[in-house]
Design an enzyme around this catalytic site. Structure first.
Site, PDB file in Angstrom:
ATOM      1  N   SER A 153     -43.315  24.186  20.520  1.00 21.24           N
ATOM      2  CA  SER A 153     -43.835  22.828  20.499  1.00 21.24           C
ATOM      3  C   SER A 153     -44.972  22.678  21.522  1.00 21.24           C
ATOM      4  O   SER A 153     -45.929  23.422  21.475  1.00 21.24           O
ATOM      5  CB  SER A 153     -42.681  21.847  20.762  1.00 21.24           C
ATOM      6  N   ASP A 315     -39.746  22.195   9.321  1.00 21.74           N
ATOM      7  CA  ASP A 315     -40.380  21.483  10.434  1.00 21.74           C
ATOM      8  C   ASP A 315     -41.533  20.641   9.889  1.00 21.74           C
ATOM      9  O   ASP A 315     -42.593  21.154   9.560  1.00 21.74           O
ATOM     10  CB  ASP A 315     -40.890  22.509  11.455  1.00 21.74           C
ATOM     11  N   HIS A 348     -37.917  20.455  13.279  1.00 24.59           N
ATOM     12  CA  HIS A 348     -38.611  20.933  14.483  1.00 24.59           C
ATOM     13  C   HIS A 348     -37.623  21.450  15.534  1.00 24.59           C
ATOM     14  O   HIS A 348     -37.933  22.352  16.307  1.00 24.59           O
ATOM     15  CB  HIS A 348     -39.458  19.800  15.057  1.00 24.59           C
TER      16      HIS A 348
END
Length: 375
Positions: A153, A315, A348
């Site tokens: 991320s 995601d 995610h």
């Protein structure tokens, strides 16, 4: 019964007096403090060091236990003896980013010129600033070249920035579930979170440290964020339309399980995170754009580092397509890159949950990288 827990202490790097840390904005910080943890041992050649970059809500405590705490670091499943980042072989470093709220310089730090919390007088920071601060820590530790820089991320953005800013100091890079720039949708979600915080009357333009904190606003920001961390399928599987009670009450209380879960997530978050840091870090992600000055394939020109790029099928916050764009730009430069899209329903959040698949990929990649380097 033997206590096999690995206890870890957080350490701190302080920039020497007289030095100034110049931010991308041109603002100079007179003091810079970086909280960090290390796992494993640095070898004599100092060529087995790995840097783990944390995501928005993470910190330097990536593995092991702090004394008195029952919960290990945020990536404990991945860091340790025999694990993906094998501390029997490698020296693993994780630092809290500047702008954060877990020991490194940020809006909740004390401004030496006033003796009060910085609040919004702390300068805006960028992903590049975070990486430049980490470079100071790496220099302090006497490490010239990192075997790899890895992060998921926002951590992946830092990993990419490391390769671009310091191409001669990184042997390999593992960006996971990330992007080289935020899309309009990603900026939009961040802005809604920021507005939730700033609309809280307790926020008081960021000057709340001696008073009530904007917990309601930060909690809503976290709830919004958490929806984007999960997938449609994982939410259906975990909650569906399950009720907390036997039947609907026809009122505005928490009736659905998913409502209760989000509120729990929000309430937990406000106990460990600073609202101003949330503003600063989401802004840093929105500003991040490796294509700001030239095309991505030109940005990677001349890069020698090897890459393992990992994405997750469900995601939708950082969809695999964004990782594929990074891979395409790397390949256009003839860079050694492996891309893996892991099939997962976790959305995610998968980069913090799909340990088995990630471990296989990372272990193999690191072993090969280490061998190619000639140890």
């Amino acid at each position: 019964m033997t206590d096999k827990k690995q206890y870890i202490d957080t350490k701190y790097y302080n920039m020497p007096e007289g030095e100034k840390f110049v931010l991308e904005s041109g603002v100079k910080l007179k003091e810079l403090k970086i909280a960090y943890e290390t796992y494993g041992k640095l070898n004599a050649k100092k060529n087995n060091a790995l840097l783990i970059c944390h995501a928005l809500s993470g910190d330097a405590h990536a593995a092991g236990f702090h004394r008195g705490e029952r919960k290990p670091g945020w990536w404990d499943e991945m860091i340790g003896p025999g694990k993906a980042f094998d501390t029997d072989k490698y020296f693993v470093i994780c630092s809290n980013i500047i702008g954060g709220c877990k020991g490194s310089s940020g809006p909740n730090s004390i401004d030496p010129s006033t003796g009060k919390h910085y609040g919004l007088s702390f300068p805006i920071v960028s992903i590049k600033d975070m990486v430049n601060a980490q470079k100071k820590l790496i220099d302090f530790l006497g490490i010239e070249k990192l075997l790899t820089v890895c992060g998921g991320s926002m951590g992946g953005m830092q990993a990419l920035q490391w390769v671009v800013s310091y191409p001669n100091n990184v042997v390999s890079c593992i960006p996971i579930a990330t992007s080289y720039k935020h899309s309009a949708q990603q900026i939009a979600f961040d802005e809604v979170g920021r507005q939730a915080i700033m609309a809280d009357p307790a926020w008081k333009a960021g000057d709340y440290y001696e008073k009530d904190h904007p917990s309601a606003g930060l909690s809503v920001a976290r709830m919004i964020g958490h929806i984007t961390y999960m997938s449609y399928k994982s939410m259906e599987k975990k909650f569906g339309r399950m009720l907390k009670r036997e039947k609907l009450g026809y009122e505005f209380s928490t009736e659905f399980e998913v409502e209760g879960y989000l509120r729990y997530r929000g309430d937990s978050f406000v106990k460990r995170f600073d609202a101003n840091s949330y503003l600063y870090l989401t802004k840093a992600m929105d500003y991040f754009d490796l294509e700001k000055e030239k095309k991505l394939n030109q940005v990677f020109k001349g890069i020698k580092a090897r890459f393992l790029v990992i994405a997750f099928s469900s995601d939708w916050l950082y969809p695999p397509q964004q990782s594929k764009e990074i891979v395409r730009a790397l390949k256009m430069n003839g860079i050694d890159v492996t891309f893996c899209e892991i099939s997962s329903d976790y959305g995610h959040d998968a980069f913090l949950l799909e340990f088995n698949e990630e471990t296989k990929l990372v272990k193999h990649f690191l072993d090969n990288t280490y061998k190619k380097m000639g140890k």
